[in-house]
Design an enzyme around this catalytic site. Structure first.
Site, PDB file in Angstrom:
ATOM      1  N   ASP A 159      54.093  60.247  40.425  1.00  0.00           N
ATOM      2  CA  ASP A 159      54.721  59.186  40.491  1.00  0.00           C
ATOM      3  C   ASP A 159      54.683  57.918  41.157  1.00  0.00           C
ATOM      4  O   ASP A 159      54.935  56.916  40.833  1.00  0.00           O
ATOM      5  CB  ASP A 159      56.230  59.602  40.204  1.00  0.00           C
ATOM      6  CG  ASP A 159      56.772  60.207  41.655  1.00  0.00           C
ATOM      7  OD1 ASP A 159      56.114  59.812  42.788  1.00  0.00           O
ATOM      8  OD2 ASP A 159      57.596  61.423  41.496  1.00  0.00           O
ATOM      9  N   HIS A 184      47.728  65.525  43.229  1.00  0.00           N
ATOM     10  CA  HIS A 184      47.644  65.683  41.610  1.00  0.00           C
ATOM     11  C   HIS A 184      47.174  64.339  41.016  1.00  0.00           C
ATOM     12  O   HIS A 184      47.476  64.263  39.777  1.00  0.00           O
ATOM     13  CB  HIS A 184      48.778  66.346  41.136  1.00  0.00           C
ATOM     14  CG  HIS A 184      48.900  67.674  41.372  1.00  0.00           C
ATOM     15  ND1 HIS A 184      50.212  68.557  41.056  1.00  0.00           N
ATOM     16  CD2 HIS A 184      48.125  68.645  42.158  1.00  0.00           C
ATOM     17  CE1 HIS A 184      49.926  69.721  41.624  1.00  0.00           C
ATOM     18  NE2 HIS A 184      48.618  69.779  42.336  1.00  0.00           N
ATOM     19  N   CYS A 210      38.015  55.045  32.970  1.00  0.00           N
ATOM     20  CA  CYS A 210      37.448  55.445  31.787  1.00  0.00           C
ATOM     21  C   CYS A 210      36.393  56.477  32.263  1.00  0.00           C
ATOM     22  O   CYS A 210      35.489  55.969  33.004  1.00  0.00           O
ATOM     23  CB  CYS A 210      36.865  54.208  31.340  1.00  0.00           C
ATOM     24  SG  CYS A 210      35.623  54.466  29.897  1.00  0.00           S
ATOM     25  N   THR A 247      59.246  71.467  47.370  1.00  0.00           N
ATOM     26  CA  THR A 247      58.028  72.039  46.844  1.00  0.00           C
ATOM     27  C   THR A 247      58.536  73.619  46.794  1.00  0.00           C
ATOM     28  O   THR A 247      59.057  74.085  47.928  1.00  0.00           O
ATOM     29  CB  THR A 247      56.921  71.670  47.691  1.00  0.00           C
ATOM     30  OG1 THR A 247      55.630  72.699  47.098  1.00  0.00           O
ATOM     31  CG2 THR A 247      56.937  72.094  49.145  1.00  0.00           C
ATOM     32  N   THR A 248      58.076  74.065  45.738  1.00  0.00           N
ATOM     33  CA  THR A 248      58.213  75.935  45.820  1.00  0.00           C
ATOM     34  C   THR A 248      57.053  76.416  46.615  1.00  0.00           C
ATOM     35  O   THR A 248      57.260  77.740  46.733  1.00  0.00           O
ATOM     36  CB  THR A 248      58.452  76.450  44.480  1.00  0.00           C
ATOM     37  OG1 THR A 248      57.584  75.741  43.668  1.00  0.00           O
ATOM     38  CG2 THR A 248      59.905  76.004  44.058  1.00  0.00           C
ATOM     39  N   PRO A 265      66.912  72.732  47.998  1.00  0.00           N
ATOM     40  CA  PRO A 265      68.185  73.438  47.606  1.00  0.00           C
ATOM     41  C   PRO A 265      68.191  74.941  47.417  1.00  0.00           C
ATOM     42  O   PRO A 265      68.908  75.718  47.661  1.00  0.00           O
ATOM     43  CB  PRO A 265      68.547  72.765  46.482  1.00  0.00           C
ATOM     44  CG  PRO A 265      68.006  71.435  46.623  1.00  0.00           C
ATOM     45  CD  PRO A 265      66.533  71.734  47.317  1.00  0.00           C
TER      46      PRO A 265
HETATM   47 ZN   LIG Z   1      34.808  52.508  29.613  1.00  0.00          ZN
END
Ligand SMILES: [Zn+2]
EC number: 2.3.1.286
Length: 266
Positions: free
Chosen positions: A116, A131, A139, A202-203, A228
């Site tokens: 994000d 990630h 592209c 994170t797990t 949690p």
């Molecule tokens: Zn391109």
């Protein structure tokens, strides 16, 4: 309530450790962004509670590198649904606390599984996005790159303005390898020797997440897990705070400020 007393003691202890830390390594997962309203199951699949899609295939398959190679428009359809569900979400108080910890004068390296971009938006300067980032497009044919705030004005699938090829977001799909650059930066951060390690939301099912934390435990480096839900990892660390990320980090920052240990050592 005994549970609250325990939490308070742990928060005070973590703040004390943090006051002395100079090189903090923070590993964040989906739970970090849960307070921003983002789905937590693997960061993306939470939108599909039964695990299926309206194309009749599991979401992990729709969002896989293999599927993208064969049917990129289908993968794009689900990527854009996820983006739409998250659109308008913002970094939360937890992201802000991490950014302020860095401004307080210590090195704070953040390794995140989230796509994000919230850590960077909140002002953290040393962020390794394992990630990728949903808002960075590339592209594959001509290497044209662009960054978009969201997909509102994007045709799906988006076309490369330079060569008419198909753009793809710079995210790691299921079954794809982690980016070499992110892995190299992560290894470099570990080699520098953090003097405190925090895992947040994170797990830690991936070895590349869990192993550095276990290594820190073995070396006697202070370790904290904020989640949690308890996991094998939270039982291995010095301090497990069974709280949402934003609440825990806000409480730690407050304890740091009121303990007299605060942000004076800049
Ligand atoms: Zn391109």
């Amino acid at each position: 309530m005994a549970g609250h007393d325990n939490d308070l003691a742990a928060i005070t202890a973590v703040a004390g450790r943090l006051a002395r830390a100079e090189r903090l390594l923070v590993i964040t997962g989906a739970g970090m962004s849960a307070d921003s309203g983002l789905p937590t199951y693997r960061g993306v699949g939470g939108l599909y509670n039964d695990g299926g899609t309206d194309d009749g295939i599991p979401i992990e398959m729709a969002l896989s590198g293999g599927m993208y190679a064969q049917r990129p428009a289908l993968t794009w359809k689900y990527i854009s649904q996820i983006e739409q569900a998250c659109r308008g979400a913002r970094p939360n108080a937890g992201h802000q606390v991490l950014a302020r910890l860095e401004k307080g004068g210590r090195q704070v390296t953040i390794v995140t599984q989230n796509v994000d971009g919230f850590h960077g938006q909140a002002g953290s300067g040393d962020v390794i996005e394992m990630h990728g980032n949903l808002h960075q497009l590339r592209c594959p044919a001509c290497n044209h790159r662009e960054q978009v705030p969201d997909f509102a004005d994007l045709a799906i699938p988006p076309v490369c303005p330079a060569c008419d090829g198909m753009l793809r977001p710079r995210v790691v799909l299921f079954d794809e390898m982690l980016p070499d650059i992110a892995v190299a930066r992560y290894e470099q951060a570990l080699a520098q020797g953090p003097d405190m390690v925090m895992s947040i939301g994170t797990t830690a099912v991936f070895p590349y997440i869990a192993e550095p934390i276990r290594q820190a435990v073995r070396e006697g480096i202070p370790t904290v897990d904020i989640n949690p839900v308890a996991s094998p990892l939270s039982r291995a660390v010095d301090h497990h705070l069974a709280m949402p990320a934003a609440a825990a980090l806000t409480a730690i920052e407050l304890a740091l400020a009121t303990s007299g240990l605060g942000e004076t050592a800049t």
